[in-house]
Design a protein around this motif. Structure first.
Motif, PDB file in Angstrom:
ATOM      1  N   LEU A  10      35.462  13.670  13.121  1.00 39.32           N
ATOM      2  CA  LEU A  10      34.245  13.078  12.570  1.00 39.32           C
ATOM      3  C   LEU A  10      33.498  14.021  11.643  1.00 39.32           C
ATOM      4  O   LEU A  10      32.702  13.588  10.808  1.00 39.32           O
ATOM      5  CB  LEU A  10      33.290  12.682  13.713  1.00 39.32           C
ATOM      6  CG  LEU A  10      33.673  11.488  14.575  1.00 39.32           C
ATOM      7  CD1 LEU A  10      32.725  11.399  15.770  1.00 39.32           C
ATOM      8  CD2 LEU A  10      33.629  10.206  13.768  1.00 39.32           C
ATOM      9  N   PHE A  11      33.740  15.317  11.821  1.00 37.19           N
ATOM     10  CA  PHE A  11      32.895  16.302  11.150  1.00 37.19           C
ATOM     11  C   PHE A  11      33.714  17.237  10.264  1.00 37.19           C
ATOM     12  O   PHE A  11      34.678  17.850  10.733  1.00 37.19           O
ATOM     13  CB  PHE A  11      32.141  17.138  12.190  1.00 37.19           C
ATOM     14  CG  PHE A  11      31.408  16.314  13.217  1.00 37.19           C
ATOM     15  CD1 PHE A  11      30.214  15.685  12.906  1.00 37.19           C
ATOM     16  CD2 PHE A  11      31.924  16.164  14.496  1.00 37.19           C
ATOM     17  CE1 PHE A  11      29.537  14.921  13.842  1.00 37.19           C
ATOM     18  CE2 PHE A  11      31.255  15.410  15.450  1.00 37.19           C
ATOM     19  CZ  PHE A  11      30.058  14.788  15.115  1.00 37.19           C
ATOM     20  N   THR A  12      33.313  17.359   9.007  1.00 37.91           N
ATOM     21  CA  THR A  12      33.883  18.391   8.141  1.00 37.91           C
ATOM     22  C   THR A  12      33.089  19.674   8.355  1.00 37.91           C
ATOM     23  O   THR A  12      32.082  19.687   9.060  1.00 37.91           O
ATOM     24  CB  THR A  12      33.794  17.960   6.668  1.00 37.91           C
ATOM     25  OG1 THR A  12      32.404  17.847   6.305  1.00 37.91           O
ATOM     26  CG2 THR A  12      34.491  16.631   6.443  1.00 37.91           C
ATOM     27  N   SER A  13      33.513  20.723   7.710  1.00 35.82           N
ATOM     28  CA  SER A  13      32.833  22.019   7.908  1.00 35.82           C
ATOM     29  C   SER A  13      31.379  21.986   7.438  1.00 35.82           C
ATOM     30  O   SER A  13      30.539  22.715   7.948  1.00 35.82           O
ATOM     31  CB  SER A  13      33.589  23.131   7.175  1.00 35.82           C
ATOM     32  OG  SER A  13      33.695  22.815   5.791  1.00 35.82           O
ATOM     33  N   ASN A  14      31.088  21.127   6.454  1.00 33.17           N
ATOM     34  CA  ASN A  14      29.719  21.043   5.937  1.00 33.17           C
ATOM     35  C   ASN A  14      28.990  19.791   6.416  1.00 33.17           C
ATOM     36  O   ASN A  14      27.924  19.460   5.891  1.00 33.17           O
ATOM     37  CB  ASN A  14      29.745  21.056   4.399  1.00 33.17           C
ATOM     38  CG  ASN A  14      30.319  22.348   3.848  1.00 33.17           C
ATOM     39  OD1 ASN A  14      30.012  23.420   4.359  1.00 33.17           O
ATOM     40  ND2 ASN A  14      31.134  22.236   2.817  1.00 33.17           N
ATOM     41  N   SER A  15      29.550  19.127   7.386  1.00 34.04           N
ATOM     42  CA  SER A  15      28.981  17.856   7.828  1.00 34.04           C
ATOM     43  C   SER A  15      27.619  18.051   8.489  1.00 34.04           C
ATOM     44  O   SER A  15      27.397  18.999   9.247  1.00 34.04           O
ATOM     45  CB  SER A  15      29.923  17.175   8.826  1.00 34.04           C
ATOM     46  OG  SER A  15      29.322  16.019   9.367  1.00 34.04           O
ATOM     47  N   THR A  16      26.731  17.135   8.168  1.00 33.45           N
ATOM     48  CA  THR A  16      25.404  17.149   8.808  1.00 33.45           C
ATOM     49  C   THR A  16      25.276  16.027   9.837  1.00 33.45           C
ATOM     50  O   THR A  16      24.200  15.812  10.379  1.00 33.45           O
ATOM     51  CB  THR A  16      24.293  16.993   7.759  1.00 33.45           C
ATOM     52  OG1 THR A  16      24.485  15.769   7.040  1.00 33.45           O
ATOM     53  CG2 THR A  16      24.289  18.171   6.799  1.00 33.45           C
TER      54      THR A  16
END
Length: 305
Positions: A143-149
Motif C-alpha cells: 500500500l505504501f511507497t517510500s514517500n507515501s503519506t
C-alpha cells in the motif's frame, strides 16, 4: 450465658445464609469500554459475539465473582502479570502474551479480517500493483511507497494475529496512526470517515455495526489480505500463577460444555450474513472439535442436569 447463646445463633445464620456463600473474585478486564459496561448489566439481551459468549461463560461459573473493568490493551498486559486473580476475554495469542499469560481453550471465532478504505476517496485509491490476480491485497507494505503519506490506523496494544502483526511492525512509523482508548473499531471508523486516516483493518461485523451507529451515508470498500487466516480466535487469558491456572482449568471445563450448546453457537451465527455460514460452520468444527449443535441440544443439556 444468654448473650453468648444469641451470638452463636447469629453466627450460625450468617454462615449458612445462601447470600453469604463466598465466591472467588476475578478481575475481568476488557479493552472495550462499551463491552465492560454491558457485561456489568444484569441482562441477557443479545449484543455481540464477544458479549454473548462471555456472558454464557460467566454464567456457567457461579463459583466466581466477576469484577468487570475497562482497561486499555497495554494496561491489560501489565495487570494480568501483576494480579494473581486477573483474566481478560477475547485475547489473541501472541508470543509475548504466551510468555506472560496462561490461555484457555478458544472462546470466540471472528471471521475474515479485511482492509477497509473510503471507496470515493482519491487519497485512498489503491495502486493496482498492490493487488494479486484474485483482487486480494498482496501485503500491507504494498500500500505504501517510500514517500507515501497514506496512513493505517491501528489500536495500541491490540493484536490482529501473528500474520498481520508482523506486517504492521514492518511498516514505516509515518504510515501508522496509533490510537489509545476504548471503542476501538468505532473510533477508527470515525477517523476513516473524517479522512484522518486512509486505511483500517477490522472484522466485517464490527465495521458494519460501527457504520450503523454513525450518522453517515459514506460507504467503505474492503479487500481480503492475501495469506491472512480465514478467522481469528479469541481466548481467555489469565495470570500465569497457580490461581490463574485453576481459573483456566474451570473455564476450560465450562467451555467444553458450551461448545455443544446451541446458545453458544447462536452467539456467533446471529451476527453473520447467511453467505458466511458455510465458512463459519467449518471453522466452528475445526476450532471447537465438535459437530454443529442443533437447536434442541439446549433442551437436552438442561434435561440432563
Amino acid at each position: 450465658m444468654q448473650k453468648s447463646f444469641i451470638i452463636i445463633i447469629l453466627l450460625f445464620f450468617c454462615c449458612y445464609c445462601p447470600t453469604s456463600i463466598a465466591r472467588d473474585k476475578i478481575y475481568w478486564f476488557s479493552y472495550d469500554e462499551k463491552n465492560s459496561s454491558l457485561l456489568n448489566q444484569a441482562t441477557s439481551v443479545p449484543t455481540s459475539t464477544v458479549i454473548d459468549t462471555t456472558r454464557l461463560l460467566m454464567k456457567s461459573l457461579p463459583q466466581y465473582q466477576f469484577s468487570v473493568e475497562f482497561a486499555q490493551s497495554p494496561s491489560i498486559a501489565r495487570l494480568l502479570k501483576k494480579l494473581p486473580n486477573s483474566c481478560s476475554p477475547n485475547r489473541v495469542k501472541t508470543p509475548e502474551r504466551l510468555r506472560d499469560n496462561i490461555f484457555s481453550l478458544p472462546l470466540n471465532i471472528a471471521l475474515d479480517l479485511r482492509l477497509y478504505y473510503k471507496g470515493n476517496s482519491i487519497a485512498s485509491a489503491l495502486p493496482q500493483s498492490a493487488l494479486n490476480k484474485d483482487q486480494q491485497l498482496i501485503s500491507l507494505a504494498s500500500l505504501f511507497t517510500s514517500n507515501s503519506t497514506y496512513t493505517l490506523g491501528i489500536d495500541r496494544g491490540r493484536s490482529l494475529g501473528v500474520f498481520l502483526d508482523k506486517q504492521i511492525a514492518s511498516l514505516d512509523k509515518h504510515n501508522l496512526v496509533i490510537r489509545s482508548g476504548g471503542e476501538s473499531t468505532t473510533s477508527l471508523v470515525k477517523m476513516l470517515l473524517k479522512n484522518r486516516i486512509d486505511y483500517i483493518i477490522d472484522y466485517p461485523i464490527s465495521v458494519n455495526e460501527a457504520l450503523k451507529n454513525s450518522v453517515t451515508t459514506i460507504t467503505l470498500d474492503s479487500l481480503e489480505i492475501a495469506g491472512s487466516p480465514g478467522y481469528i480466535i479469541g481466548y481467555v487469558a489469565c495470570n500465569k500463577g497457580p490461581l490463574g491456572q485453576k481459573i483456566i482449568a474451570d473455564i476450560n471445563k465450562s467451555l467444553q460444555n458450551l461448545y455443544l450448546s446451541y446458545s453458544f453457537y447462536q452467539a456467533h451465527t446471529r451476527y453473520l450474513d447467511n453467505n458466511d455460514l458455510v465458512n463459519f460452520n467449518q471453522a466452528y468444527q475445526a476450532v471447537f472439535q465438535v459437530q454443529i449443535p442443533l437447536e434442541n441440544n439446549l433442551w437436552k443439556m438442561n434435561a440432563e442436569k
